[in-house]
Design a protein around this motif. Structure first.
Motif, PDB file in Angstrom:
ATOM      1  N   SER A   1       0.844  -1.195   0.000  1.00  0.00           N
ATOM      2  CA  SER A   1       0.000   0.000   0.000  1.00  0.00           C
ATOM      3  C   SER A   1       0.876   1.241   0.000  1.00  0.00           C
ATOM      4  CB  SER A   1      -0.926   0.002   1.229  1.00  0.00           C
ATOM      5  OG  SER A   1      -0.159   0.034   2.417  1.00  0.00           O
ATOM      6  N   GLY A   2       0.226   2.409  -0.114  1.00  0.00           N
ATOM      7  CA  GLY A   2       0.969   3.658  -0.111  1.00  0.00           C
ATOM      8  C   GLY A   2       1.601   3.977  -1.449  1.00  0.00           C
TER       9      GLY A   2
ATOM     10  N   TYR B   1       8.320   7.172   7.765  1.00  0.00           N
ATOM     11  CA  TYR B   1       8.224   6.508   6.479  1.00  0.00           C
ATOM     12  C   TYR B   1       9.191   5.338   6.503  1.00  0.00           C
ATOM     13  CZ  TYR B   1      12.436   9.266   5.715  1.00  0.00           C
ATOM     14  OH  TYR B   1      13.681   9.843   5.851  1.00  0.00           O
ATOM     15  N   LYS B   2       9.058   4.442   5.539  1.00  0.00           N
ATOM     16  CA  LYS B   2       9.942   3.282   5.474  1.00  0.00           C
ATOM     17  C   LYS B   2      10.936   3.447   4.328  1.00  0.00           C
ATOM     18  CE  LYS B   2       6.774  -0.177   7.402  1.00  0.00           C
ATOM     19  NZ  LYS B   2       6.051  -1.441   7.140  1.00  0.00           N
TER      20      LYS B   2
ATOM     21  N   ASN C   1       8.705   4.449   1.215  1.00  0.00           N
ATOM     22  CA  ASN C   1       7.267   4.214   1.089  1.00  0.00           C
ATOM     23  C   ASN C   1       6.534   5.146   2.036  1.00  0.00           C
ATOM     24  OD1 ASN C   1       4.711   2.518   2.276  1.00  0.00           O
ATOM     25  ND2 ASN C   1       5.000   2.201   0.071  1.00  0.00           N
ATOM     26  N   ILE C   2       5.589   5.919   1.500  1.00  0.00           N
ATOM     27  CA  ILE C   2       4.840   6.891   2.297  1.00  0.00           C
ATOM     28  C   ILE C   2       3.350   6.677   2.087  1.00  0.00           C
ATOM     29  CG2 ILE C   2       6.691   8.615   2.168  1.00  0.00           C
ATOM     30  CD1 ILE C   2       5.085  10.069   0.039  1.00  0.00           C
TER      31      ILE C   2
ATOM     32  N   GLU D   1       5.586   5.367  -7.557  1.00  0.00           N
ATOM     33  CA  GLU D   1       4.903   4.121  -7.913  1.00  0.00           C
ATOM     34  C   GLU D   1       3.819   3.899  -6.863  1.00  0.00           C
ATOM     35  OE1 GLU D   1       5.669  -0.715  -8.208  1.00  0.00           O
ATOM     36  OE2 GLU D   1       7.216   0.630  -7.420  1.00  0.00           O
ATOM     37  N   ARG D   2       2.569   4.016  -7.276  1.00  0.00           N
ATOM     38  CA  ARG D   2       1.473   3.804  -6.347  1.00  0.00           C
ATOM     39  C   ARG D   2       1.264   2.305  -6.126  1.00  0.00           C
ATOM     40  NH1 ARG D   2      -1.753   8.054  -4.984  1.00  0.00           N
ATOM     41  NH2 ARG D   2      -1.323  10.007  -6.084  1.00  0.00           N
TER      42      ARG D   2
END
Length: 320
Positions: A247-248, A272-273, A293-294, A316-317
């Motif tokens: 996700s994200g 965030y990761k 990833n946010i 990239e969604r």
């Protein structure tokens, strides 16, 4: 040199330090790294002689701290300068008086105090602020006062406890540059407690990662960031089995300057990761790209920030 051997420390039924061992060489820029509550500050307090420990030994320049009497311990602490997160300045005293305070406690002659205060004020860039009170200073200026105060008795060691965590990124960089200049020019060993990875990467040369009261890994900062052992991956937010979130939004960009990841996190005001990186960063040098990833709602803040810095990126969604 500082040797910490099998230190154990408890508060009531809680053991906060568990068999800690590490060695810090003279002139080193050393980081005690990890999230809040893992025992970093407690270990620093034991090293400063402010806290006792149940077992083990801390040996500073060949002298075990646990063997010192009260008078000897007081003389030992004279050789340790301490910088705190909240500056710990006396609000009713001006900059001159705050810097002079340790020397007054040690009954240094006034003429020597005056000379030393002016020397240190010039060194930290506060010569024009000597009559100002703490309330009139910025956060960075307050920390510079604290640094000057820590240097008054010509210590061999500076212990810094989260001294940059309340400062803006650009101010943090200037404070770390000042500390590094002091370390090199005065031959002082600086031990820095922090949970901030950009601080470790900019300033520290050796580090120990702590978790739940234990020293999980120690070594050269450059090598550890290259190898990324599990303890460091955990701090960086890289979790095994979760490297590709479902996700994200994944945002990939090249790193352009030292505080980018840190500033970005503060702007979004949430974690965030870091899910992938093919770069290595140490002492202000870096190469390659990083992917974070946010949450989707944070994408506009992230994009505006990267665009304002002229940084090329791609998104990239991800969908559940």
């Amino acid at each position: 040199m500082i040797e910490i051997k099998n230190i154990n420390k408890t508060f009531g039924d809680l053991q906060v330090l568990k068999n800690i061992s590490l060695t810090i060489e003279d002139g080193e820029a050393y980081g005690l790294v990890g999230p809040s509550g893992v025992g970093k500050s407690t270990l620093l307090n034991c090293l400063a002689g402010l806290d006792s420990y149940e077992s083990g030994s801390i040996i500073v320049d060949g002298v075990p701290l646990e063997s010192l009497g009260e008078k000897q311990a007081r003389l030992f602490r004279k050789n340790m300068g301490i910088i705190f997160q909240n500056f710990s300045l006396v609000s009713r005293k001006n900059v001159y008086q705050n810097i002079a305070l340790p020397m007054e406690c040690w009954k240094v002659p006034r003429s020597q105090i005056k000379k030393r205060v002016y020397e240190l004020a010039e060194m930290v860039g506060l010569k024009e602020k000597l009559m100002a009170r703490p309330a009139e200073l910025s956060g960075g200026q307050k920390q510079r006062v604290a640094i000057a105060r820590a240097l008054t008795m010509n210590p061999k060691y500076i212990l810094s406890d989260e001294s940059t965590s309340s400062l803006d990124p650009s101010i943090t960089v200037s404070i770390l540059n000042l500390l590094d200049k002091i370390r090199k020019e005065m031959g002082i060993t600086i031990i820095l407690v922090t949970h901030e990875m950009p601080v470790v990467q900019q300033f520290c040369r050796q580090m120990t990662i702590m978790d739940a009261g234990t020293a999980t890994v120690s070594g050269d900062v450059r090598e550890l960031f290259f190898q990324k052992p599990p303890a460091l991956q955990k701090l960086l937010g890289i979790n095994e089995g979760e490297t590709i979130p479902k996700s994200g939004v994944n945002v990939t960009f090249g790193l352009a300057f030292d505080t980018l990841l840190w500033e970005l996190g503060k702007l979004m005001e949430k974690p965030y990761k870091i899910i992938n990186s093919d770069f290595f960063e140490f002492q202000n040098q870096k190469h390659g790209n990083v992917t974070i990833n946010i949450n989707a709602e944070d994408l506009p803040v992230c994009e505006n920030y990267l665009q304002s810095r002229g940084i090329v990126y791609r998104t990239e969604r991800r969908a559940l």
